[in-house]
Design a protein around this motif. Structure first.
Motif, PDB file in Angstrom:
ATOM      1  N   ILE A  31     -18.827  34.334  -5.539  1.00 50.83           N
ATOM      2  CA  ILE A  31     -17.430  34.305  -5.095  1.00 50.83           C
ATOM      3  C   ILE A  31     -16.553  34.584  -6.316  1.00 50.83           C
ATOM      4  CG2 ILE A  31     -17.307  31.781  -5.410  1.00 50.83           C
ATOM      5  CD1 ILE A  31     -15.278  31.666  -3.128  1.00 50.83           C
ATOM      6  N   ARG A  32     -15.565  35.466  -6.159  1.00 54.76           N
ATOM      7  CA  ARG A  32     -14.625  35.727  -7.252  1.00 54.76           C
ATOM      8  C   ARG A  32     -13.293  35.097  -6.869  1.00 54.76           C
ATOM      9  NH1 ARG A  32     -14.056  38.194 -11.942  1.00 54.76           N
ATOM     10  NH2 ARG A  32     -16.166  39.016 -11.919  1.00 54.76           N
ATOM     11  N   ILE A  33     -12.818  34.203  -7.720  1.00 54.88           N
ATOM     12  CA  ILE A  33     -11.565  33.497  -7.444  1.00 54.88           C
ATOM     13  C   ILE A  33     -10.462  34.016  -8.369  1.00 54.88           C
ATOM     14  CG2 ILE A  33     -12.633  31.416  -6.490  1.00 54.88           C
ATOM     15  CD1 ILE A  33     -12.390  30.131  -9.253  1.00 54.88           C
ATOM     16  N   TYR A  34      -9.251  34.102  -7.809  1.00 56.46           N
ATOM     17  CA  TYR A  34      -8.090  34.638  -8.534  1.00 56.46           C
ATOM     18  C   TYR A  34      -6.981  33.596  -8.542  1.00 56.46           C
ATOM     19  CZ  TYR A  34     -10.391  39.147  -7.804  1.00 56.46           C
ATOM     20  OH  TYR A  34     -11.292  40.175  -7.794  1.00 56.46           O
ATOM     21  N   GLU A  35      -6.274  33.565  -9.668  1.00 59.01           N
ATOM     22  CA  GLU A  35      -5.195  32.591  -9.813  1.00 59.01           C
ATOM     23  C   GLU A  35      -4.064  32.862  -8.834  1.00 59.01           C
ATOM     24  OE1 GLU A  35      -4.278  30.562 -13.798  1.00 59.01           O
ATOM     25  OE2 GLU A  35      -2.761  32.133 -13.622  1.00 59.01           O
ATOM     26  N   GLN A  89      -4.721  38.963  -7.877  1.00 56.58           N
ATOM     27  CA  GLN A  89      -3.970  39.173  -9.117  1.00 56.58           C
ATOM     28  C   GLN A  89      -4.206  38.013 -10.083  1.00 56.58           C
ATOM     29  OE1 GLN A  89      -1.891  42.059  -9.599  1.00 56.58           O
ATOM     30  NE2 GLN A  89      -3.022  42.605  -7.746  1.00 56.58           N
ATOM     31  N   GLY A  90      -3.934  38.294 -11.344  1.00 54.95           N
ATOM     32  CA  GLY A  90      -3.974  37.252 -12.369  1.00 54.95           C
ATOM     33  C   GLY A  90      -5.376  36.988 -12.870  1.00 54.95           C
ATOM     34  N   GLN A 112      -5.390  31.215  -5.549  1.00 57.77           N
ATOM     35  CA  GLN A 112      -4.598  31.620  -4.387  1.00 57.77           C
ATOM     36  C   GLN A 112      -5.197  32.764  -3.590  1.00 57.77           C
ATOM     37  OE1 GLN A 112      -0.447  32.105  -5.245  1.00 57.77           O
ATOM     38  NE2 GLN A 112      -0.298  30.116  -6.236  1.00 57.77           N
ATOM     39  N   SER A 113      -6.245  33.382  -4.131  1.00 53.61           N
ATOM     40  CA  SER A 113      -6.967  34.396  -3.355  1.00 53.61           C
ATOM     41  C   SER A 113      -8.398  34.449  -3.866  1.00 53.61           C
ATOM     42  CB  SER A 113      -6.288  35.775  -3.470  1.00 53.61           C
ATOM     43  OG  SER A 113      -6.207  36.199  -4.812  1.00 53.61           O
ATOM     44  N   ARG A 153      -6.925  37.487   0.863  1.00 56.77           N
ATOM     45  CA  ARG A 153      -5.807  37.921   0.010  1.00 56.77           C
ATOM     46  C   ARG A 153      -4.841  36.788  -0.294  1.00 56.77           C
ATOM     47  NH1 ARG A 153      -5.051  42.700  -1.226  1.00 56.77           N
ATOM     48  NH2 ARG A 153      -6.519  44.287  -0.537  1.00 56.77           N
ATOM     49  N   SER A 154      -4.786  35.826   0.624  1.00 56.20           N
ATOM     50  CA  SER A 154      -3.901  34.681   0.408  1.00 56.20           C
ATOM     51  C   SER A 154      -4.460  33.477   1.133  1.00 56.20           C
ATOM     52  CB  SER A 154      -2.502  34.992   0.931  1.00 56.20           C
ATOM     53  OG  SER A 154      -1.748  33.797   0.956  1.00 56.20           O
ATOM     54  N   MET A 155      -4.607  32.369   0.425  1.00 53.26           N
ATOM     55  CA  MET A 155      -5.091  31.153   1.070  1.00 53.26           C
ATOM     56  C   MET A 155      -4.091  30.673   2.124  1.00 53.26           C
ATOM     57  SD  MET A 155      -7.883  31.264  -0.188  1.00 53.26           S
ATOM     58  CE  MET A 155      -9.113  30.046  -0.361  1.00 53.26           C
ATOM     59  N   ARG A 156      -2.829  31.111   1.994  1.00 52.86           N
ATOM     60  CA  ARG A 156      -1.822  30.731   2.999  1.00 52.86           C
ATOM     61  C   ARG A 156      -2.171  31.302   4.366  1.00 52.86           C
ATOM     62  NH1 ARG A 156       3.347  32.082  -0.298  1.00 52.86           N
ATOM     63  NH2 ARG A 156       2.935  34.052   0.736  1.00 52.86           N
ATOM     64  N   ASP A 157      -2.791  32.496   4.377  1.00 45.43           N
ATOM     65  CA  ASP A 157      -3.126  33.158   5.648  1.00 45.43           C
ATOM     66  C   ASP A 157      -4.107  32.349   6.477  1.00 45.43           C
ATOM     67  OD1 ASP A 157      -1.544  35.170   4.726  1.00 45.43           O
ATOM     68  OD2 ASP A 157      -3.206  36.534   4.241  1.00 45.43           O
ATOM     69  N   ILE A 158      -4.898  31.502   5.814  1.00 37.72           N
ATOM     70  CA  ILE A 158      -5.864  30.709   6.573  1.00 37.72           C
ATOM     71  C   ILE A 158      -5.419  29.252   6.644  1.00 37.72           C
ATOM     72  CG2 ILE A 158      -7.888  32.203   6.353  1.00 37.72           C
ATOM     73  CD1 ILE A 158      -8.726  30.539   3.921  1.00 37.72           C
ATOM     74  N   GLY A 159      -4.093  29.051   6.523  1.00 38.06           N
ATOM     75  CA  GLY A 159      -3.519  27.728   6.760  1.00 38.06           C
ATOM     76  C   GLY A 159      -3.522  26.804   5.567  1.00 38.06           C
ATOM     77  N   TYR A 160      -3.556  27.356   4.360  1.00 36.61           N
ATOM     78  CA  TYR A 160      -3.622  26.492   3.187  1.00 36.61           C
ATOM     79  C   TYR A 160      -2.473  26.693   2.225  1.00 36.61           C
ATOM     80  CZ  TYR A 160      -7.634  24.263   4.807  1.00 36.61           C
ATOM     81  OH  TYR A 160      -8.437  23.470   5.574  1.00 36.61           O
ATOM     82  N   SER A 161      -1.244  26.668   2.747  1.00 31.49           N
ATOM     83  CA  SER A 161      -0.101  26.798   1.844  1.00 31.49           C
ATOM     84  C   SER A 161       0.075  25.486   1.092  1.00 31.49           C
ATOM     85  CB  SER A 161       1.158  27.122   2.637  1.00 31.49           C
ATOM     86  OG  SER A 161       1.387  26.120   3.582  1.00 31.49           O
ATOM     87  N   GLY A 162       0.352  25.615  -0.172  1.00 31.77           N
ATOM     88  CA  GLY A 162       0.622  24.425  -0.980  1.00 31.77           C
ATOM     89  C   GLY A 162      -0.595  23.591  -1.310  1.00 31.77           C
TER      90      GLY A 162
END
Length: 177
Positions: free
Chosen positions: A93-97, A102-103, A125-126, A155-164
């Motif tokens: 798994i590749r994790i991005y800041e 990105q980042g 965050q992705s 692409r965004s953890m927010r898309d799967i319900g994980y904002s914040g």
């Protein structure tokens, strides 16, 4: 011989009331039961969710009996579930800041009990799940709320319900379940 993965849901606590046997993903339990307050995992591993369509808080269940949804930390009835397929081979798994890959980033091939400390990333965050099935946790040492990630691009953890929600540790879902 591969054993059939199966979970049985019950309307009431302590395996009482009407039941529903499930051997695959189920996006909305209310199609089968008016409520779901206990379950028995006969074989395999499953994620259960407190909202339909695999949303809301999620919990990892392996083979065993769960006489009450509160016994594994759930605060409301089970509304959907996802079967976790068997995986043989490597885990990557590749994790991005930041969002959109990105980042600063890092590739994990093993469990990591503290992503921020080990890789000095301030957040995750992705990510791109290249191989295997993973659980990521809100707190270090595999604690707090969790999120199930199967192979694919997030692409965004927010898309799967994980904002914040900061993801701080990651664990491979191994075949032992």
């Amino acid at each position: 011989l591969m054993q059939i993965r199966q979970i049985i849901f019950y309307e009431d606590r302590n395996f009482q009331g009407r039941s529903y046997e499930c051997m695959s993903d189920c996006s909305d339990m209310s199609s089968y039961l008016s409520r779901c307050n206990s379950c028995r995992v006969e074989n395999g591993c499953f994620m259960v969710y407190d909202r339909p369509n695999y949303m809301g808080n999620q919990y990892f269940l392996r083979r065993g009996e769960y006489s009450d949804y509160m016994s594994f930390g759930m605060s409301d009835s089970i509304r959907s579930c996802r079967l976790i397929p068997q995986h043989r081979g490597s885990y990557r798994i590749r994790i991005y800041e930041r969002e959109n890959f990105q980042g600063p980033n890092h590739e994990l091939m093993d469990d990591c009990d503290n992503i921020m400390d080990r890789y000095s990333l301030s957040d995750c965050q992705s990510c791109n799940v290249i191989d295997g099935h993973w659980l990521m946790y809100e707190q270090p040492h595999y604690r707090g709320r969790m999120v199930y990630l199967r192979p694919g691009e997030y692409r965004s953890m927010r898309d799967i319900g994980y904002s914040g929600m900061r993801l701080s540790s990651a664990r491979r879902i191994m075949d032992s379940c």
